[in-house]
Design a protein around this motif. Structure first.
Motif, PDB file in Angstrom:
ATOM      1  N   PHE A   1      23.062   4.339  28.169  1.00 32.20           N
ATOM      2  CA  PHE A   1      23.369   3.291  28.903  1.00 32.20           C
ATOM      3  C   PHE A   1      23.919   3.675  30.236  1.00 32.20           C
TER       4      PHE A   1
ATOM      5  N   GLY B   1      25.569   4.379  33.354  1.00 36.50           N
ATOM      6  CA  GLY B   1      26.682   3.368  34.181  1.00 36.50           C
ATOM      7  C   GLY B   1      27.792   2.941  33.271  1.00 36.50           C
ATOM      8  N   LEU B   2      27.423   2.454  32.045  1.00 42.06           N
ATOM      9  CA  LEU B   2      28.186   1.656  31.274  1.00 42.06           C
ATOM     10  C   LEU B   2      29.536   2.233  30.822  1.00 42.06           C
TER      11      LEU B   2
ATOM     12  N   ALA C   1      31.870   2.254  33.908  1.00 44.24           N
ATOM     13  CA  ALA C   1      32.322   0.794  34.219  1.00 44.24           C
ATOM     14  C   ALA C   1      33.456   0.477  33.121  1.00 44.24           C
ATOM     15  N   LEU C   2      33.149   1.007  31.945  1.00 44.80           N
ATOM     16  CA  LEU C   2      34.117   0.580  30.972  1.00 44.80           C
ATOM     17  C   LEU C   2      35.616   1.333  31.127  1.00 44.80           C
TER      18      LEU C   2
END
Lengths: 110, 110
Positions: A94, A96-97, A100-101
Motif C-alpha cells: 500500500f 504511501g499508507l 500517512a498513518l
C-alpha cells in the motif's frame, strides 16, 4: 547454521487493508506501531514499550493481531522474540499508507 | 428558511485517528467509504449502496459509526437523510491520509 525462525505472518500480497485498519484501530496497538516506527527490533517486554500497565498476555495478544495483519514480523531467537515493523512490505503493498498513518498519529494534539 | 439539520458529528479537530481506523476496519464500512468517495450525497437506501443483502438497521448502524468517527456527515431534509464524505475536514485533520486509504482500497487485487 540456519536462520532464526519467524512466527507465522501473511505474505506481502496477502496483506488486507480492512484487516490492517482493524488492527490499528485500537489504542494499544497504535502505541505499539509508534514504538515500532523506529524500524528497530523490540523485545516483547511491556516495560520497554510503555505498556507496563498491561498484563504481558494482553500485550502478547495485541502483538499477535499486528503480526497476523501483516503490520509486524516476529523473529524467534531461542527463548527470545523480537518484533519489528514490516515497513518495506507495507510500502510495497500500500504505497504511501504507512507514512500517512504515522504522520496522522503524530499530528498536533487536538 | 433555515438550513437543513445535520446529525451529530465530531468537529474536525476532534476527529481521532484510532477511532477513524476502527471505523474503517470493517468490510461493510469500507464498502460505504468507497461509495462515498465520489463526493456526492447518498441516500441511506442499502440498495443504492450495493448493500441490499444487509438489513436496513445494520446499514444504519454502520453509517452511524462512520459519522461518529468523523468520516461522514449526514444531512437531514424532512424525512430524508443524505450522507457524504467529509473529505475537506479529513484532509485538514490528517493531510494525505484519506487519499492513501482510498488508493490502498483500490489497489490491484491480491
Amino acid at each position: 547454521m540456519r536462520d532464526d525462525e519467524r512466527l507465522p505472518q501473511p505474505v506481502t500480497t496477502d496483506i488486507d487493508l480492512v484487516t490492517l485498519l482493524h488492527a490499528l484501530g485500537d489504542p494499544v496497538r497504535m502505541t505499539l506501531l509508534l514504538s515500532y516506527a523506529d524500524g528497530a527490533e523490540h523485545s516483547c517486554d511491556p516495560r520497554g514499550l510503555g505498556l507496563e500497565h498491561l498484563h504481558k498476555s494482553t500485550v502478547s495478544h495485541h502483538m499477535r493481531v499486528l503480526r497476523e495483519a501483516g503490520v509486524t514480523t516476529t523473529r524467534v531467537a531461542g527463548r527470545n522474540r523480537f518484533v519489528s515493523l514490516r515497513r518495506s512490505d507495507l510500502d510495497t503493498r500500500f504505497p504511501g499508507l504507512l507514512d500517512a498513518l504515522l504522520a496522522a498519529a503524530t499530528a498536533p494534539a487536538r
